[in-house]
Design an enzyme around this catalytic site. Structure first.
Site, PDB file in Angstrom:
ATOM      1  N   GLN A  62     -11.498 115.770  27.388  1.00 12.80           N
ATOM      2  CA  GLN A  62     -10.198 115.429  26.805  1.00 12.80           C
ATOM      3  C   GLN A  62     -10.335 114.807  25.408  1.00 12.80           C
ATOM      4  O   GLN A  62      -9.551 115.103  24.518  1.00 12.80           O
ATOM      5  CB  GLN A  62      -9.454 114.456  27.727  1.00 12.80           C
ATOM      6  N   GLU A  75      -2.953 113.578  19.935  1.00 11.29           N
ATOM      7  CA  GLU A  75      -3.267 112.228  19.455  1.00 11.29           C
ATOM      8  C   GLU A  75      -3.804 112.256  18.028  1.00 11.29           C
ATOM      9  O   GLU A  75      -4.483 111.320  17.587  1.00 11.29           O
ATOM     10  CB  GLU A  75      -4.260 111.556  20.398  1.00 11.29           C
ATOM     11  N   ASP A 118     -13.829 110.543  26.651  1.00 10.69           N
ATOM     12  CA  ASP A 118     -12.899 110.432  27.775  1.00 10.69           C
ATOM     13  C   ASP A 118     -12.952 111.780  28.474  1.00 10.69           C
ATOM     14  O   ASP A 118     -12.382 112.767  27.995  1.00 10.69           O
ATOM     15  CB  ASP A 118     -11.474 110.097  27.320  1.00 10.69           C
ATOM     16  N   GLU A 169     -15.533 107.481  29.788  1.00 10.02           N
ATOM     17  CA  GLU A 169     -14.318 107.111  30.541  1.00 10.02           C
ATOM     18  C   GLU A 169     -14.005 108.197  31.567  1.00 10.02           C
ATOM     19  O   GLU A 169     -14.106 109.393  31.252  1.00 10.02           O
ATOM     20  CB  GLU A 169     -13.170 106.967  29.537  1.00 10.02           C
ATOM     21  N   ASP A 220     -10.135 104.645  33.936  1.00  7.94           N
ATOM     22  CA  ASP A 220      -8.743 104.770  33.465  1.00  7.94           C
ATOM     23  C   ASP A 220      -7.879 105.144  34.670  1.00  7.94           C
ATOM     24  O   ASP A 220      -7.318 104.279  35.342  1.00  7.94           O
ATOM     25  CB  ASP A 220      -8.695 105.814  32.337  1.00  7.94           C
ATOM     26  N   LYS A 240      -3.579  99.999  30.137  1.00  6.46           N
ATOM     27  CA  LYS A 240      -2.392 100.663  29.602  1.00  6.46           C
ATOM     28  C   LYS A 240      -1.186  99.998  30.258  1.00  6.46           C
ATOM     29  O   LYS A 240      -0.970 100.169  31.474  1.00  6.46           O
ATOM     30  CB  LYS A 240      -2.396 102.147  29.990  1.00  6.46           C
ATOM     31  N   ARG A 263      -0.925 105.772  24.833  1.00  7.91           N
ATOM     32  CA  ARG A 263      -0.810 106.992  25.632  1.00  7.91           C
ATOM     33  C   ARG A 263      -0.772 108.197  24.691  1.00  7.91           C
ATOM     34  O   ARG A 263      -0.524 108.077  23.503  1.00  7.91           O
ATOM     35  CB  ARG A 263       0.474 106.987  26.489  1.00  7.91           C
ATOM     36  N   SER A 264      -0.958 109.380  25.277  1.00  5.49           N
ATOM     37  CA  SER A 264      -0.917 110.578  24.429  1.00  5.49           C
ATOM     38  C   SER A 264       0.500 110.836  23.921  1.00  5.49           C
ATOM     39  O   SER A 264       0.688 111.400  22.846  1.00  5.49           O
ATOM     40  CB  SER A 264      -1.467 111.779  25.187  1.00  5.49           C
ATOM     41  N   LYS A 272      -8.006 101.638  21.790  1.00  7.26           N
ATOM     42  CA  LYS A 272      -8.029 103.099  21.657  1.00  7.26           C
ATOM     43  C   LYS A 272      -6.592 103.542  21.437  1.00  7.26           C
ATOM     44  O   LYS A 272      -5.747 103.328  22.305  1.00  7.26           O
ATOM     45  CB  LYS A 272      -8.608 103.682  22.955  1.00  7.26           C
TER      46      LYS A 272
HETATM   47  C1  2PG Z   1      -6.161 108.652  28.339  1.00  7.53           C
HETATM   48  C2  2PG Z   1      -4.847 108.712  27.590  1.00  7.53           C
HETATM   49  C3  2PG Z   1      -4.984 108.326  26.145  1.00  7.53           C
HETATM   50  P1  2PG Z   1      -2.861 110.105  28.516  1.00  7.53           P
HETATM   51  O1  2PG Z   1      -6.422 109.501  29.211  1.00  7.53           O
HETATM   52  O2  2PG Z   1      -6.929 107.723  28.169  1.00  7.53           O
HETATM   53  O3  2PG Z   1      -5.942 109.081  25.464  1.00  7.53           O
HETATM   54  O4  2PG Z   1      -4.259 109.972  27.728  1.00  7.53           O
HETATM   55  O5  2PG Z   1      -1.916 109.184  27.849  1.00  7.53           O
HETATM   56  O6  2PG Z   1      -2.480 111.565  28.377  1.00  7.53           O
HETATM   57  O7  2PG Z   1      -3.149 109.728  29.923  1.00  7.53           O
HETATM   58 MG    MG Z   2      -8.311 108.392  29.844  1.00  8.91          MG
END
Ligand code: 2PG
Ligand code: MG
Length: 429
Positions: free
Chosen positions: A163, A206, A241, A286, A312, A337, A366-367, A388
């Site tokens: 990712q 992102e 990640d 991650e 995560d 988050k 978040r993305s 991040k």
């Molecule tokens: C992640 C986040 C941020 P998403 O996986 O760490 O990069 O992605 O917000 O799509 O979960």
């Molecule tokens: Mg992640």
């Protein structure tokens, strides 16, 4: 006491153009806004982002959840002290008791609790980060950034399986130097990809570069070469990640290589990326296993002395899930988050638990994010150590970097730099 006198909720759009909720919390004459971000690679254990499933915005509107919440819960929040993050959390959970806020969704509580924090800062004429540091009794510090360079997975139409390939400017002495270094790496990656015939006119969710490559390894090589091209070998490291939940299909992982699809067991999947540690300058991984693949997480635990292992989706910023992880020693760092937790208080609780166990903490956007920059104040005030927020490009990302640069310019707090990685015993820097 800063009693909440009014709360307004309305629908706005995030950086992907998706509807989300904005909250304004008023304390007398003072008020502040906050908008809920949302993920693409969401985990099963995080607070839900409830969409209306009606015709509006093709089923993506949040107006109905706002209307339900406004009628049922909102009046009960008036009068609560905006400084009392715990009481606000308790009240919100009383009306929606499941961990994932399944009744009204977590998007509304997170927006309200963030706006309450920001409004209380405004009543004190204080910077938002100082309210957090006072609350946690922590010493503010500017975090080490982890910056997206190359995107794949759910953030770039599956261009590669990984990712995120991120740059960590470990040896930079200031946030200014750190940002310039990662910018140089991103430019060098883009230029190397262009020279190899990969169109570079688009950016990923992102703000990172992307290209439909033959394998994850090819992308890793491009970024490693870019670090060298920028003259930063040994100064800038790589973080990944893997977002492994996205590649997990019930009992096996699926990866793509040169047009073929391969099925891998947990062990094979973790072994595959472990081998990369000897080839590329990777210091952080991650979600190297799927959120509920405990075998995969146990297998990575042996790497905790050597690199940063971040959970995560695995912990979803939930304190009880984190406590299990700490007990099993399967990782050494948690991604924080706020919208995964659903409230500011719950996110800070998980962050404090991690710090108490000498785990690393990475505060993350978040993305699907917004133009707001409170995330930086959260990272600085809590002394999270790392942050991040995606790449250097796109305004929802630069809004955060620019807040960090603002705090640095006014010498608000020292830059933590590589000391943020002190929780990893034998990290090769
Ligand atoms: C992640 C986040 C941020 P998403 O996986 O760490 O990069 O992605 O917000 O799509 O979960
Ligand atoms: Mg992640």
């Amino acid at each position: 006491m800063s009693a909440i006198s009014k709360i307004d909720l309305w629908q706005v759009l995030d950086s992907r153009g998706m509807p989300t909720v904005a909250a304004r919390v008023s304390i007398g004459e003072k008020s502040a806004n906050a908008i809920a971000p949302s993920g693409a690679s969401t985990g099963a254990h995080e607070a839900l982002f409830l969409r209306d499933n009606k015709e509006s915005y093709a089923g993506n509107s949040v107006r109905e959840s706002i209307a339900n919440f406004t009628e049922d819960v909102l009046p009960q929040l008036i009068g609560i002290d905006a400084n009392d993050f715990a009481e606000l959390d308790e009240k919100l959970r009383h009306h929606d008791p499941s961990q994932t806020f399944s009744k009204y969704g977590g998007h509304i509580p997170v927006a309200i609790t963030l706006a309450a924090w920001l409004a209380s800062a405004s009543t004190k004429n204080a910077e938002p980060f100082s309210v957090i540091s006072e609350h946690l009794h922590s010493t503010p510090a500017l975090p080490l950034p982890m910056v997206n360079i190359f995107s794949g997975g759910a953030h770039a139409g599956g261009a590669i399986d990984l990712q995120d390939i991120l740059a960590v400017p470990v040896h930079a002495n200031s946030i200014e130097e750190a940002m310039e270094w990662v910018w140089l790496v991103r430019e060098a990656t883009k230029s190397l990809l262009s020279k190899s015939g990969h169109d570079q006119s688009l950016v990923a969710d992102e703000g990172g570069v992307t290209a439909r490559l033959q394998s994850d390894e090819q992308a890793l090589q491009f970024v490693t070469d870019a670090i060298a091209k920028a003259g930063l070998s040994g100064k800038v490291a790589i973080a990944l990640d893997i977002a492994a939940t996205q590649s997990f299909h019930g009992d096996h992982y699926q990866i793509h290589q040169a047009g073929d699809v391969k099925n891998l067991s947990s062990e094979q999947f973790v072994t595959r990326w472990s081998k990369w540690l000897d080839i590329y300058p990777i210091i952080s991984v991650e979600d190297g296993a799927a959120e509920d693949d405990s075998d995969g997480w146990q297998q990575q635990s042996s790497l905790c002395d050597r690199i940063q292992i971040i959970g995560d989706d695995r912990y979803a910023t939930q304190n009880d899930r984190l406590q299990n992880g700490i007990a099993s020693k399967e990782a050494n760092t948690i991604l924080i988050k706020p919208n995964q937790a659903g409230t500011l208080h719950s996110a800070l609780t998980a962050l404090s638990t991690a710090k108490g166990a000498n785990w690393g903490t990475v505060v993350s956007a978040r993305s699907g994010d917004t133009e707001e920059s409170w995330l930086v104040d959260l990272a600085v005030g809590s002394n999270a150590g790392q942050i991040k927020v995606g790449s250097t490009h796109r305004s929802e990302r630069s809004a955060k970097w620019n807040r960090l640069l603002e705090l640095s310019h006014f010498a608000t707090a020292p830059y933590i730099g590589k000391a943020a990685l002190a929780h990893i015993k034998n990290l090769n820097l």
